[in-house]
Design an enzyme around this catalytic site. Structure first.
Site, PDB file in Angstrom:
ATOM      1  N   MET A  38       1.898  -2.215   4.025  1.00  0.00           N
ATOM      2  CA  MET A  38       1.599  -2.946   5.265  1.00  0.00           C
ATOM      3  C   MET A  38       2.904  -3.492   5.859  1.00  0.00           C
ATOM      4  O   MET A  38       3.769  -3.954   5.114  1.00  0.00           O
ATOM      5  CB  MET A  38       0.649  -4.098   4.962  1.00  0.00           C
ATOM      6  CG  MET A  38      -0.659  -3.646   4.344  1.00  0.00           C
ATOM      7  SD  MET A  38      -1.732  -5.068   4.017  1.00  0.00           S
ATOM      8  CE  MET A  38      -3.104  -4.235   3.222  1.00  0.00           C
ATOM      9  N   MET A  69      -0.216   1.588   6.393  1.00  0.00           N
ATOM     10  CA  MET A  69      -0.711   0.781   7.507  1.00  0.00           C
ATOM     11  C   MET A  69       0.521   0.234   8.231  1.00  0.00           C
ATOM     12  O   MET A  69       0.843  -0.956   8.207  1.00  0.00           O
ATOM     13  CB  MET A  69      -1.607  -0.364   6.990  1.00  0.00           C
ATOM     14  CG  MET A  69      -2.939   0.137   6.447  1.00  0.00           C
ATOM     15  SD  MET A  69      -3.773  -1.017   5.367  1.00  0.00           S
ATOM     16  CE  MET A  69      -2.990  -0.599   3.811  1.00  0.00           C
ATOM     17  N   MET A 138     -12.294   3.430   6.408  1.00  0.00           N
ATOM     18  CA  MET A 138     -12.137   1.998   6.158  1.00  0.00           C
ATOM     19  C   MET A 138     -13.472   1.298   6.325  1.00  0.00           C
ATOM     20  O   MET A 138     -14.133   1.449   7.369  1.00  0.00           O
ATOM     21  CB  MET A 138     -11.113   1.401   7.116  1.00  0.00           C
ATOM     22  CG  MET A 138      -9.688   1.898   6.948  1.00  0.00           C
ATOM     23  SD  MET A 138      -9.051   1.713   5.288  1.00  0.00           S
ATOM     24  CE  MET A 138      -9.005  -0.071   5.158  1.00  0.00           C
TER      25      MET A 138
HETATM   26  C1  DX5 Z   1      -7.114  -3.227   3.019  1.00  0.00           C
HETATM   27  C2  DX5 Z   1      -6.669  -2.146   2.045  1.00  0.00           C
HETATM   28  C3  DX5 Z   1      -7.680  -1.907   0.956  1.00  0.00           C
HETATM   29  C4  DX5 Z   1      -7.942  -3.157   0.143  1.00  0.00           C
HETATM   30  C5  DX5 Z   1      -9.101  -2.930  -0.791  1.00  0.00           C
HETATM   31  O1  DX5 Z   1      -6.305  -3.163   4.156  1.00  0.00           O
HETATM   32  O2  DX5 Z   1      -6.469  -0.924   2.707  1.00  0.00           O
HETATM   33  O3  DX5 Z   1      -7.208  -0.861   0.123  1.00  0.00           O
HETATM   34  O4  DX5 Z   1      -6.806  -3.481  -0.601  1.00  0.00           O
HETATM   35  O5  DX5 Z   1      -9.274  -4.123  -1.486  1.00  0.00           O
HETATM   36  P1  DX5 Z   1     -10.733  -4.690  -1.804  1.00  0.00           P
HETATM   37  O6  DX5 Z   1     -11.344  -3.692  -2.763  1.00  0.00           O
HETATM   38  O7  DX5 Z   1     -10.462  -6.027  -2.432  1.00  0.00           O
HETATM   39  O8  DX5 Z   1     -11.468  -4.762  -0.515  1.00  0.00           O
HETATM   40 ZN    ZN Z   2      -6.032   0.825   1.419  1.00  0.00          ZN
END
Ligand code: DX5
Ligand code: ZN
Length: 219
Positions: A38, A69, A138
């Site tokens: 990120m 991301m 997502m």
């Molecule tokens: C969120 C990430 C997910 C997240 C998943 O932006 O892309 O991979 O880490 O974590 P949980 O399982 O805690 O939702």
């Molecule tokens: Zn992810």
């Protein structure tokens, strides 16, 4: 029917012990490691980049399922390929030319994924769907672990599976965000064959990784 695989997200791991956390995931039966990158720009959070991924590369043989991301993304693909990513997943909104970015990832002999946010329609990837190895659906808006699963994405998974079967394609359908023991069966039955999970795997059952991975796989 593809084997159900689990890709634990290290976003929920102890960032001060990432190498040993990855070892714990491997020992607990993880099929790959989901690395959430990120940039604080594409999403309102900042995590790790190529130098850390490169350092972690030698601590496991498991594939690194790298979820970018970040934007712009195209010019950084080479750095994640060099750092040891095995699957490089990008968001269509993060590149000016999705086709070019997909080709670019393939030029490094990496598997390519495209990720659909909850409010992004499947049509955005219509033109490239036969070129990708993975579609990452997502089930939360990206940026943070521990968010609540958005059930409205189940129909998107079903429609993606229909599209995949209609065109006789073989890409993986991965779902990511808020996956737990209450919704794993629903997303698998809808057509997902790779489940990403951070919070459930690291926090449930007193952090018993193997128990949590097996339970997510419906073993
Ligand atoms: C969120 C990430 C997910 C997240 C998943 O932006 O892309 O991979 O880490 O974590 P949980 O399982 O805690 O939702
Ligand atoms: Zn992810």
């Amino acid at each position: 029917m593809k084997k159900i695989q689990i890709s634990p997200s290290i976003l929920s791991a102890d960032f001060g012990q990432l190498a040993s956390e990855i070892k714990r995931l491997e020992d607990g039966g993880a099929d790959m490691i989901h690395v959430d990158v990120m940039d604080g720009h594409f999403v309102p959070n900042l995590t790790i980049g190529p130098p850390v991924i490169n350092r972690l590369r030698n601590c496991t043989k498991l594939p690194f399922d790298v979820h970018l991301m970040i934007t712009p993304v195209h010019k950084y693909i080479k750095d994640y390929a060099a750092a040891g990513a095995d699957i490089i997943t990008i968001h269509p909104e993060a590149t000016n030319n999705l086709k070019d970015s997909i080709e670019h990832i393939k030029s490094f002999k990496k598997k390519v994924g495209v990720s659909l946010n909850p409010d992004t329609k499947i049509d955005i990837i219509e033109e490239v769907i036969s070129e990708v190895d993975l579609v990452l659906v997502m089930s939360v808006f990206p940026g943070f672990g521990g968010q609540k699963f958005m059930p409205e994405v189940v129909d998107k998974i079903k429609n993606l599976k229909k599209e995949k079967d209609k065109k006789n394609l073989n890409f993986d359908i991965e779902v990511d965000g808020g996956i737990n023991f209450q919704n794993n069966k629903i997303v698998i039955e809808a057509g997902a064959n790779i489940l990403v999970s951070g919070t459930t795997i690291f926090k449930e059952n007193n952090g018993n990784i193997k128990k949590n991975i097996d339970a997510l796989k419906l073993i």
